[in-house]
Design a protein around this motif. Sequence first.
Motif, PDB file in Angstrom:
ATOM      1  N   ALA A 279     -37.469 -44.322  10.057  1.00 30.65           N
ATOM      2  CA  ALA A 279     -38.671 -45.203   9.961  1.00 30.65           C
ATOM      3  C   ALA A 279     -39.254 -45.012   8.581  1.00 30.65           C
ATOM      4  O   ALA A 279     -40.017 -45.855   8.310  1.00 30.65           O
ATOM      5  CB  ALA A 279     -39.695 -44.385  10.863  1.00 30.65           C
ATOM      6  N   VAL A 280     -38.916 -43.831   7.876  1.00 28.87           N
ATOM      7  CA  VAL A 280     -39.142 -43.887   6.314  1.00 28.87           C
ATOM      8  C   VAL A 280     -38.278 -44.200   5.216  1.00 28.87           C
ATOM      9  O   VAL A 280     -38.377 -44.044   4.184  1.00 28.87           O
ATOM     10  CB  VAL A 280     -40.059 -42.584   5.961  1.00 28.87           C
ATOM     11  CG1 VAL A 280     -41.380 -42.324   6.508  1.00 28.87           C
ATOM     12  CG2 VAL A 280     -39.193 -41.480   6.234  1.00 28.87           C
TER      13      VAL A 280
ATOM     14  N   LEU B 172     -36.365 -40.734  13.314  1.00 33.36           N
ATOM     15  CA  LEU B 172     -37.520 -40.718  12.658  1.00 33.36           C
ATOM     16  C   LEU B 172     -37.561 -40.877  11.237  1.00 33.36           C
ATOM     17  O   LEU B 172     -38.352 -41.531  10.591  1.00 33.36           O
ATOM     18  CB  LEU B 172     -38.314 -39.223  13.023  1.00 33.36           C
ATOM     19  CG  LEU B 172     -39.725 -38.976  12.500  1.00 33.36           C
ATOM     20  CD1 LEU B 172     -40.594 -39.803  13.623  1.00 33.36           C
ATOM     21  CD2 LEU B 172     -40.184 -37.338  12.963  1.00 33.36           C
TER      22      LEU B 172
ATOM     23  N   ASP C  16     -52.591 -46.585  12.382  1.00 33.84           N
ATOM     24  CA  ASP C  16     -51.959 -46.830  11.136  1.00 33.84           C
ATOM     25  C   ASP C  16     -51.139 -47.935  11.315  1.00 33.84           C
ATOM     26  O   ASP C  16     -50.065 -48.134  12.216  1.00 33.84           O
ATOM     27  CB  ASP C  16     -50.975 -45.434  10.867  1.00 33.84           C
ATOM     28  CG  ASP C  16     -50.321 -45.310   9.537  1.00 33.84           C
ATOM     29  OD1 ASP C  16     -50.402 -46.604   8.919  1.00 33.84           O
ATOM     30  OD2 ASP C  16     -49.908 -44.429   9.379  1.00 33.84           O
TER      31      ASP C  16
ATOM     32  N   ASN D 185     -49.148 -49.278   9.171  1.00 31.61           N
ATOM     33  CA  ASN D 185     -47.594 -49.236   8.635  1.00 31.61           C
ATOM     34  C   ASN D 185     -46.670 -48.812   9.318  1.00 31.61           C
ATOM     35  O   ASN D 185     -45.574 -48.792   9.190  1.00 31.61           O
ATOM     36  CB  ASN D 185     -47.758 -48.332   7.367  1.00 31.61           C
ATOM     37  CG  ASN D 185     -48.506 -49.270   6.134  1.00 31.61           C
ATOM     38  OD1 ASN D 185     -48.595 -50.202   6.198  1.00 31.61           O
ATOM     39  ND2 ASN D 185     -49.059 -48.247   5.246  1.00 31.61           N
ATOM     40  N   LEU D 186     -47.154 -48.175  10.573  1.00 33.39           N
ATOM     41  CA  LEU D 186     -46.079 -47.428  11.264  1.00 33.39           C
ATOM     42  C   LEU D 186     -45.227 -48.274  12.322  1.00 33.39           C
ATOM     43  O   LEU D 186     -45.990 -49.268  12.995  1.00 33.39           O
ATOM     44  CB  LEU D 186     -46.905 -46.407  12.332  1.00 33.39           C
ATOM     45  CG  LEU D 186     -46.069 -45.393  13.218  1.00 33.39           C
ATOM     46  CD1 LEU D 186     -45.077 -44.563  12.445  1.00 33.39           C
ATOM     47  CD2 LEU D 186     -46.783 -44.640  14.201  1.00 33.39           C
TER      48      LEU D 186
ATOM     49  N   ILE E 257     -52.709 -43.856  17.565  1.00 34.81           N
ATOM     50  CA  ILE E 257     -52.669 -43.979  16.081  1.00 34.81           C
ATOM     51  C   ILE E 257     -53.352 -45.358  15.274  1.00 34.81           C
ATOM     52  O   ILE E 257     -52.660 -46.193  15.943  1.00 34.81           O
ATOM     53  CB  ILE E 257     -51.299 -43.569  15.807  1.00 34.81           C
ATOM     54  CG1 ILE E 257     -50.679 -42.235  16.316  1.00 34.81           C
ATOM     55  CG2 ILE E 257     -51.030 -43.441  14.081  1.00 34.81           C
ATOM     56  CD1 ILE E 257     -49.267 -42.056  16.190  1.00 34.81           C
TER      57      ILE E 257
ATOM     58  N   PHE F 130     -41.294 -44.593  16.364  1.00 33.98           N
ATOM     59  CA  PHE F 130     -41.997 -43.392  16.561  1.00 33.98           C
ATOM     60  C   PHE F 130     -41.802 -42.741  18.068  1.00 33.98           C
ATOM     61  O   PHE F 130     -41.720 -41.555  18.452  1.00 33.98           O
ATOM     62  CB  PHE F 130     -43.477 -43.547  16.200  1.00 33.98           C
ATOM     63  CG  PHE F 130     -44.595 -42.363  16.252  1.00 33.98           C
ATOM     64  CD1 PHE F 130     -44.405 -41.249  15.539  1.00 33.98           C
ATOM     65  CD2 PHE F 130     -45.246 -42.192  17.258  1.00 33.98           C
ATOM     66  CE1 PHE F 130     -44.955 -40.121  15.483  1.00 33.98           C
ATOM     67  CE2 PHE F 130     -46.180 -41.196  17.375  1.00 33.98           C
ATOM     68  CZ  PHE F 130     -45.984 -40.044  16.509  1.00 33.98           C
TER      69      PHE F 130
ATOM     70  N   GLU G 185     -38.278 -46.309   2.176  1.00 35.55           N
ATOM     71  CA  GLU G 185     -39.324 -45.765   1.040  1.00 35.55           C
ATOM     72  C   GLU G 185     -38.646 -44.668   0.482  1.00 35.55           C
ATOM     73  O   GLU G 185     -38.629 -44.527  -0.977  1.00 35.55           O
ATOM     74  CB  GLU G 185     -40.667 -45.589   1.376  1.00 35.55           C
ATOM     75  CG  GLU G 185     -41.400 -46.875   1.742  1.00 35.55           C
ATOM     76  CD  GLU G 185     -41.269 -47.349   3.317  1.00 35.55           C
ATOM     77  OE1 GLU G 185     -40.441 -46.324   3.803  1.00 35.55           O
ATOM     78  OE2 GLU G 185     -41.823 -48.241   3.452  1.00 35.55           O
TER      79      GLU G 185
END
Lengths: 475, 209
Positions: free
Chosen positions: B161-162, B158, B113, B115-116, B111, B121, B165
């Motif tokens: 992880a967000v 999971l 990305d 930001n991850l 991946i 993950f 935000e």
Amino acid sequence: MISIFLPGAILISVLLYFNRNKIVNYSLVIFYALFLATFAIYQAFHQNSIELGFFKSDALGVLLLLTLAVVAIFALFHGYRYIATHDESRKSRGLFFSAMTMLITATGVAYLSNHIAVTWIFVEITTLSASVLIYHHRNTQALEGVWKYVFICAISITFVFIGILFLSLSLKQTGVEDLSFDSLRDNYAQLNPFWLRLAFLFIFTGFTAKLGLVPMYTAGIDAKDKAPAPAGALFSSVLMNLGFVGIYRFYAIVARTEILPWANTIILIAAFLSVFVATVYMTRIKNIKRMFAYSGIEHMGLVMLGLAAGGIGVYAAILHIVLHAFVKPSLFFQFNQVYRVYHSKSIYDVGNYFKYNRAGAIVLLLGFISSTAMPPSGLFVSEFLIFQSLFVSHHLIILFAVLILLTMIIWGFGSNMFKLLFTPPMIINEARIPKISPWESLSQYLLLAFAVYLAYNPPMYFVNLIQDAVKLLPQ
Amino acid sequence: MTDILLIMFAITLLYMSIANRLLTYIRLLVLQGFLLFGVTFLALNQINVANLVLILLETVIFKAVAVPLFLNRVIKRNNITRIAEPFVPNFISLIIITLILVITIVLSNSIKDTNLDKTFFVVALSTLFTGLYIITTRRKIITHVMGYLVIENGVFILSLAVGNEMPMLVNLGIMLDIFASVFILGIFFNKIGDVIQDPDVNQLRNLKD
């Protein structure tokens, strides 16, 4: 109006649970039916209004809400007949109607939800209320059915949640924090395709449990078999439509992005496998109620084929779920009366139904013609359009394979249905057969006729609603 | 520090694959609850205090204390034997869980990305698949429930992880936890104990075509 309807309906549901008085119980149910109808009509006159920040009465929501109102009112009437003929205790009667009203309310509100997380919450509430209905008979088989339903729905609801998390990951760089469908459709260009793919995969798989598609269809079959027939009618029509709404609203976002061909392939595979599985079971099944449930899997497979084929297929798909939601409940409602005659669901124990209940037998015959989409059935129109869209989009191999499978389904469905209608049963004690009033079949005739009317002579309002719903997808 | 806790969490998955007794599963779930408490405390440093306290209380009270205690009670009440009875040998289970971990690591490396947080993950996905694996390879209904709880722990990681935000999603995840576990365990498992004497999935094989 949602701010009145939702608390009001929950209050009615709670009152039904605690109330033990028969007259109060039935008046509450009648009041609820009127309340639901008022709510649906109000929303129809206030299209595209946003309520409570999370709900928007767009064309798709209004269309399915009106469908729900019609089916639910008949289902409540048959629920009343079911309870009246089964000598239920006061407690189980209260619980039954409480769960029915809760299920109908949650489904109706979820149609109008404009936020993916809110849809998710109400889908979860439908699982809860449906499981109460499945476990209505409190025996080992009902327990098995409800256990499987709850467990598979819990896993699929978790899948949808994982999909929502991936969706939020795909939004992480953009600064957009609003997960409403409108905002996602507007900001489609900023979504990270990798996370969007994962999100689609999980959300699609999760909603297949409600829609009744491969891979998660299994729980729904047991649920429709074990739940009382009026509840089964709701599961196999309006609850399946809820799964469709969830997938369709998310598909409308995906359809704007570069991953559309990939998503279409996934849908085509799942849809074709659903029709295939339905064919395998329907050609050799011996339980009539489960056969109706598998017929629902077949139809949802066709709907998703139409959606993936695009073009006129999307219009046909939405028309098909509405018509299917009128046809399938009529078979389930009638099955309840069949069961009262034979006390069995097995094809070996039933037969000669024309002799015992003529009005009901004609319902079954018409229902068979309707759900196998033979003309003059309403579903004929929508299926024809779906096949046309498959032809136009060059999915010829799938088209021919599906046509062959459908022929086999007609054979399987027909051989069981004609056995039930015309061939005498092996053993039957004619003295014990109850007399069933032809009036109890009236609602089935109305539903079947309504499906024909909507397909062949659709009112302008109806056509406009479907066309507006199709406009959610990029043209 | 979060990485250490998450790696310990991944190790509990390996241990779970070879555990024989139901009590071991319950203890591992308790340990996972405490590890998640630590991870939440360290990872969610940008959300408001009231919400953080709610989430922390949920992880500790619910995941580490209430559900394991309840599982223990269910096992005693229904006289469930102590062995987990897997369909496959423990050694093969261990290899499969290891493979799951390796595959998720390879997948996450593909991946692009920035930001991850990849540890989140990898651990979340491998927990998810381990949970599904436990459900498919164990014979008892109660181990299916435990597998489901493992899946929920994965989903919780999971959502962390967000979490900074969109704290709303963490709260929703908690709602899922409480709703599904209480529903599956509470109302339901008691009923299975009453109706079926031997809580084995083979008892639930009557509905078929």
